[in-house]
Design a protein around this motif. Structure first.
Motif, PDB file in Angstrom:
ATOM      1  N   PHE A 305       0.826  -1.206   0.000  1.00 14.94           N
ATOM      2  CA  PHE A 305       0.000   0.000   0.000  1.00 14.94           C
ATOM      3  C   PHE A 305       0.866   1.264   0.000  1.00 14.94           C
ATOM      4  N   MET A 306       1.992   1.223   0.707  1.00 11.99           N
ATOM      5  CA  MET A 306       2.879   2.385   0.709  1.00 11.99           C
ATOM      6  C   MET A 306       3.473   2.628  -0.671  1.00 11.99           C
ATOM      7  N   SER A 307       3.857   1.570  -1.359  1.00  5.91           N
ATOM      8  CA  SER A 307       4.434   1.745  -2.693  1.00  5.91           C
ATOM      9  C   SER A 307       3.398   2.299  -3.665  1.00  5.91           C
ATOM     10  N   MET A 308       2.161   1.795  -3.592  1.00  6.17           N
ATOM     11  CA  MET A 308       1.120   2.340  -4.469  1.00  6.17           C
ATOM     12  C   MET A 308       0.728   3.754  -4.051  1.00  6.17           C
ATOM     13  N   GLY A 309       0.820   4.051  -2.757  1.00  6.24           N
ATOM     14  CA  GLY A 309       0.578   5.421  -2.315  1.00  6.24           C
ATOM     15  C   GLY A 309       1.617   6.378  -2.860  1.00  6.24           C
ATOM     16  N   ALA A 310       2.876   5.936  -2.890  1.00  7.24           N
ATOM     17  CA  ALA A 310       3.935   6.768  -3.465  1.00  7.24           C
ATOM     18  C   ALA A 310       3.702   6.991  -4.952  1.00  7.24           C
ATOM     19  N   VAL A 311       3.261   5.943  -5.645  1.00 11.11           N
ATOM     20  CA  VAL A 311       2.948   6.084  -7.073  1.00 11.11           C
ATOM     21  C   VAL A 311       1.804   7.069  -7.267  1.00 11.11           C
ATOM     22  N   LEU A 312       0.775   6.953  -6.452  1.00 12.49           N
ATOM     23  CA  LEU A 312      -0.360   7.872  -6.546  1.00 12.49           C
ATOM     24  C   LEU A 312       0.072   9.307  -6.252  1.00 12.49           C
ATOM     25  N   LEU A 313       0.941   9.475  -5.272  1.00 11.24           N
ATOM     26  CA  LEU A 313       1.407  10.819  -4.923  1.00 11.24           C
ATOM     27  C   LEU A 313       2.164  11.456  -6.084  1.00 11.24           C
ATOM     28  N   ARG A 314       2.991  10.687  -6.763  1.00  8.68           N
ATOM     29  CA  ARG A 314       3.829  11.257  -7.823  1.00  8.68           C
ATOM     30  C   ARG A 314       3.115  11.367  -9.165  1.00  8.68           C
ATOM     31  N   THR A 315       2.254  10.416  -9.488  1.00  5.14           N
ATOM     32  CA  THR A 315       1.619  10.407 -10.807  1.00  5.14           C
ATOM     33  C   THR A 315       0.182  10.905 -10.789  1.00  5.14           C
ATOM     34  N   GLY A 316      -0.442  10.911  -9.615  1.00  4.87           N
ATOM     35  CA  GLY A 316      -1.835  11.334  -9.525  1.00  4.87           C
ATOM     36  C   GLY A 316      -2.833  10.245  -9.851  1.00  4.87           C
ATOM     37  N   THR A 317      -2.371   9.010 -10.056  1.00  2.00           N
ATOM     38  CA  THR A 317      -3.283   7.911 -10.374  1.00  2.00           C
ATOM     39  C   THR A 317      -2.708   6.608  -9.843  1.00  2.00           C
ATOM     40  N   ALA A 318      -3.615   5.657  -9.550  1.00  2.00           N
ATOM     41  CA  ALA A 318      -3.203   4.312  -9.169  1.00  2.00           C
ATOM     42  C   ALA A 318      -3.880   3.279 -10.059  1.00  2.00           C
ATOM     43  N   PHE A 396       6.345  -1.723 -14.970  1.00  2.00           N
ATOM     44  CA  PHE A 396       6.973  -2.295 -16.157  1.00  2.00           C
ATOM     45  C   PHE A 396       6.099  -2.228 -17.410  1.00  2.00           C
ATOM     46  N   ALA A 397       4.836  -2.575 -17.316  1.00  2.00           N
ATOM     47  CA  ALA A 397       4.000  -2.733 -18.512  1.00  2.00           C
ATOM     48  C   ALA A 397       3.737  -1.398 -19.196  1.00  2.00           C
ATOM     49  N   HIS A 398       3.530  -1.435 -20.490  1.00  2.00           N
ATOM     50  CA  HIS A 398       3.137  -0.322 -21.375  1.00  2.00           C
ATOM     51  C   HIS A 398       3.487   1.059 -20.783  1.00  2.00           C
ATOM     52  N   ASP A 399       4.705   1.474 -21.029  1.00  2.00           N
ATOM     53  CA  ASP A 399       5.212   2.749 -20.530  1.00  2.00           C
ATOM     54  C   ASP A 399       4.295   3.895 -20.968  1.00  2.00           C
ATOM     55  N   ARG A 400       3.735   4.589 -19.973  1.00  2.00           N
ATOM     56  CA  ARG A 400       2.833   5.708 -20.245  1.00  2.00           C
ATOM     57  C   ARG A 400       3.545   7.055 -20.257  1.00  2.00           C
ATOM     58  N   GLY A 401       4.857   7.039 -20.117  1.00  2.00           N
ATOM     59  CA  GLY A 401       5.617   8.282 -20.208  1.00  2.00           C
ATOM     60  C   GLY A 401       5.695   9.086 -18.940  1.00  2.00           C
ATOM     61  N   HIS A 402       5.325   8.499 -17.797  1.00  2.00           N
ATOM     62  CA  HIS A 402       5.440   9.232 -16.530  1.00  2.00           C
ATOM     63  C   HIS A 402       6.913   9.381 -16.165  1.00  2.00           C
ATOM     64  N   ARG A 403       7.384  10.603 -16.082  1.00  2.00           N
ATOM     65  CA  ARG A 403       8.743  10.875 -15.632  1.00  2.00           C
ATOM     66  C   ARG A 403       8.635  11.766 -14.403  1.00  2.00           C
ATOM     67  N   VAL A 404       8.695  11.131 -13.256  1.00  5.23           N
ATOM     68  CA  VAL A 404       8.411  11.810 -11.997  1.00  5.23           C
ATOM     69  C   VAL A 404       9.575  11.620 -11.048  1.00  5.23           C
ATOM     70  N   ALA A 405       9.519  12.331  -9.933  1.00  6.70           N
ATOM     71  CA  ALA A 405      10.556  12.202  -8.909  1.00  6.70           C
ATOM     72  C   ALA A 405      10.322  10.933  -8.103  1.00  6.70           C
ATOM     73  N   GLU A 406      11.401  10.459  -7.485  1.00  6.17           N
ATOM     74  CA  GLU A 406      11.299   9.317  -6.587  1.00  6.17           C
ATOM     75  C   GLU A 406      10.422   9.702  -5.386  1.00  6.17           C
ATOM     76  N   ALA A 407       9.912   8.696  -4.688  1.00  8.30           N
ATOM     77  CA  ALA A 407       9.075   8.952  -3.506  1.00  8.30           C
ATOM     78  C   ALA A 407       9.851   9.779  -2.487  1.00  8.30           C
ATOM     79  N   PRO A 408       9.171  10.588  -1.665  1.00 11.55           N
ATOM     80  CA  PRO A 408       9.867  11.356  -0.626  1.00 11.55           C
ATOM     81  C   PRO A 408      10.688  10.446   0.280  1.00 11.55           C
ATOM     82  N   LEU A 409      11.729  11.014   0.872  1.00 13.58           N
ATOM     83  CA  LEU A 409      12.674  10.233   1.665  1.00 13.58           C
ATOM     84  C   LEU A 409      11.991   9.507   2.813  1.00 13.58           C
ATOM     85  N   ASN A 410      11.088  10.195   3.534  1.00 14.40           N
ATOM     86  CA  ASN A 410      10.447   9.548   4.674  1.00 14.40           C
ATOM     87  C   ASN A 410       9.600   8.358   4.240  1.00 14.40           C
TER      88      ASN A 410
END
Length: 561
Positions: A305-318, A396-410
């Motif tokens: 859930f934390m990893s998907m939360g980080a993805v949602l935070l950076r990309t705006g979608t899960a 990995f699958a079908h690259d949608r072109g999201h180029r975002v920052a890594e998740a926050p350090l905490n």
């Protein structure tokens, strides 16, 4: 006086809104750490019991079963606090220790009244983690979540009253199904534990919470319910098949679900099914397996859930249909997510392997072949939807072109703590086995078990590959899957509207003709009183005198009789 770790967390949450910056972060990290120290300095037994109206209340009871669950909850609280350090939302940061305190207090409760208080506190405090997202969808989901929690609380209260009236007393021990109160308590637990049909609130509401809220929600409510089952209903045979159903049916929903956080919600029900089935089997291995797997699930499910939360935070979608190729932008999050996926899939050297194997051994020792095979199928299924689907479609699958920052350090630190815990349990399972309530002579790392598990995982991965290559795997499409929540989200409102419309038609067809007839009768009866009616015209004096004489005579006649 003995300090209750739950009370320490609740009181410690009071100054959180008043603190700022590093002071607030340090204080929030100190709270679960201090509570953990207090928990492990408490000797086993009942502390601070007292009587109220002849009823014995034991708000603090420490034994091995309570300690292992309370420890898991405090570990989850610490990791959640680390994950939430970048928040500026005081509401969420205040709710986290209160919500954690409800689970810790419930695990340490020695009587049913104390259990009920913390049961209700868990539901009322956690809803703010959904509302904190501040959207219309989150508000509506929070209301539905609150209805489920309140319904569970009412059933719990009614069950406690009936259980006490049956002469069982208030002690929170084995409850069973020997009286109607036990059945109501089991239904209350079934709501929060996401029994089949009662489960819809979980995948309906958890994905609507905030990034941090979903992580925190995944750790406490359902595992609190598992603890109550382990304490009150071990060896209840009906739970075996309930658990099997929970382990199997979410697989099919998770495969076709597009929202990856909702996939994890279904996966949570799947893992809860293993725990419920183990409690139904009972015995030392069954209860130990449920407790161990609950501890491990808090870590690896929280990690996912934390990893998907980080993805949602950076990309705006899960949503899987909108993700892919993120390994280029978020490689550390990807690695940590894969560790969580390996743990939930029960790869050797990861936590799920060390804990799920106890459950499978408990079922095997009871010679429940059908149950064992169904749980084996569920193990392969969870590898499909959580072990492969989550990291594959997100990173990995079908690259949608999201180029975002890594998740926050905490967030990466929190995920690292959960990953380290998952690996530690997998590599050295005796670290966890030593905390379990019953002694057992069991080793997960036997040659047959390791070989069988590797074969299962290889065959499952081959099946996924074949389905993907042949195009038979369900594609990730924006869609809404119909589940049991359709009953209260669509069917009941539609039935209510249909009923109201039918009642209105009946009223129009029946009451309007009656109203017209009543108007005619009223008009006929009031005609003499109108200006031209015979009562409304002036009467001659002699007629009035005659009427007075007749009335007086009638009065005298009546009085004489």
């Amino acid at each position: 006086m003995t300090i209750n770790p739950a009370l320490l967390l609740i009181l410690g949450a009071l100054p959180v809104p008043l603190l700022n910056g590093r002071a607030r972060a340090a204080w929030m990290l100190l709270l679960p750490a201090a509570a953990m120290v207090v928990l492990w300095t408490l000797p086993e037994g009942v502390h601070g019991g007292f009587d109220v109206l002849g009823l014995a209340l034991n708000p603090l009871r420490v034994d091995a079963l309570a300690r292992v669950f309370a420890t898991a909850f405090l570990v989850a609280a610490f990791i959640s606090v680390v994950y939430a350090l970048n928040l500026r939302d005081r509401v969420q940061q205040t709710v986290i220790p209160v919500y954690a305190a409800s689970a810790v207090g419930g695990a340490l409760a020695g009587d049913l009244i104390t259990l009920f208080v913390f049961w209700e506190l868990a539901g009322l405090s956690s809803v703010f983690l959904i509302w904190a997202r501040r959207t219309e969808r989150a508000y509506r989901a929070g209301m539905r979540y609150l209805v489920a929690q309140v319904a569970s609380g009412l059933l719990m209260l009614g069950g406690i009253v009936l259980h006490v009236q049956s002469g069982a007393g208030l002690e929170f021990g084995f409850i069973g199904l020997g009286d109607p109160g036990g059945l109501l308590i089991l239904l209350a637990v079934g709501i929060k534990c996401a029994f089949p049909v009662l489960h819809a609130w979980l995948q309906d509401t958890y994905p609507e919470a905030t990034v941090v809220g979903t992580v925190v929600l995944s750790a406490f409510t359902t595992k609190f319910a598992i603890y109550v089952l382990a304490r009150g209903f071990p060896g209840t045979g009906e739970l075996v098949w309930v658990g099997v159903a929970m382990a199997c049916f979410p697989i099919f929903y998770a495969v076709i679900e597009n929202d990856l956080r909702r996939v994890l919600a279904y996966s949570m029900i799947n893992q809860l099914g293993f725990m419920v089935a183990a409690i139904g089997v009972g015995g030392a291995l069954g209860v130990n397996g449920a407790a161990a797997h609950a501890f491990a699930d808090i870590l690896f499910k929280g990690l996912l859930f934390m990893s998907m939360g980080a993805v949602l935070l950076r990309t705006g979608t899960a949503k899987g249909s909108e993700l892919g190729g993120l390994y280029k932008s978020m490689p550390q999050t990807m690695v940590l997510c894969v560790i969580g996926a390996a743990s939930i899939s029960a790869f050797p050297l990861f936590s799920g392997f060390a804990t799920k194997s106890i459950i499978m051994e408990a079922v095997s020792e009871e010679h429940r072949t059908v149950v064992w095979l169904l749980l084996l199928f569920a193990s392969a299924g969870v590898f499909h939807h959580a072990g492969i689907k989550i990291p594959f479609f997100a990173f990995f699958a079908h690259d949608r072109g999201h180029r975002v920052a890594e998740a926050p350090l905490n967030m990466r630190l929190a995920m690292g703590l959960a990953a380290a815990g998952s690996i530690a349990i997998g590599v050295a399972p005796n670290l966890l086995y030593g905390l379990l309530p019953y002694e057992m002579d069991y080793s997960a790392y036997t040659v047959p078990h390791v070989v069988n598990q590797i074969q299962l995982l290889l065959l499952a991965s081959m099946a996924f590959t074949v389905l993907m290559r042949t195009g038979l795997y369900p594609p990730e499409l924006p869609s809404v899957n119909v589940d049991a929540d359709v009953v209260y989200r669509r069917f009941l409102p539609r039935a209510w509207r249909t009923g109201v419309q039918g009642t209105t038609r009946v009223r129009d067809q029946v009451t309007k003709p009656l109203q017209r007839r009543a108007d005619r009768v009223l008009a006929l009866a009031s005609r003499p009183l109108k200006a031209r009616g015979w009562l409304g015209t002036p009467w001659p004096t002699d007629v009035m005198v005659l009427w007075v004489a007749l009335l007086l005579g009638l009065f005298l006649l009546v009085s004489l009789l």
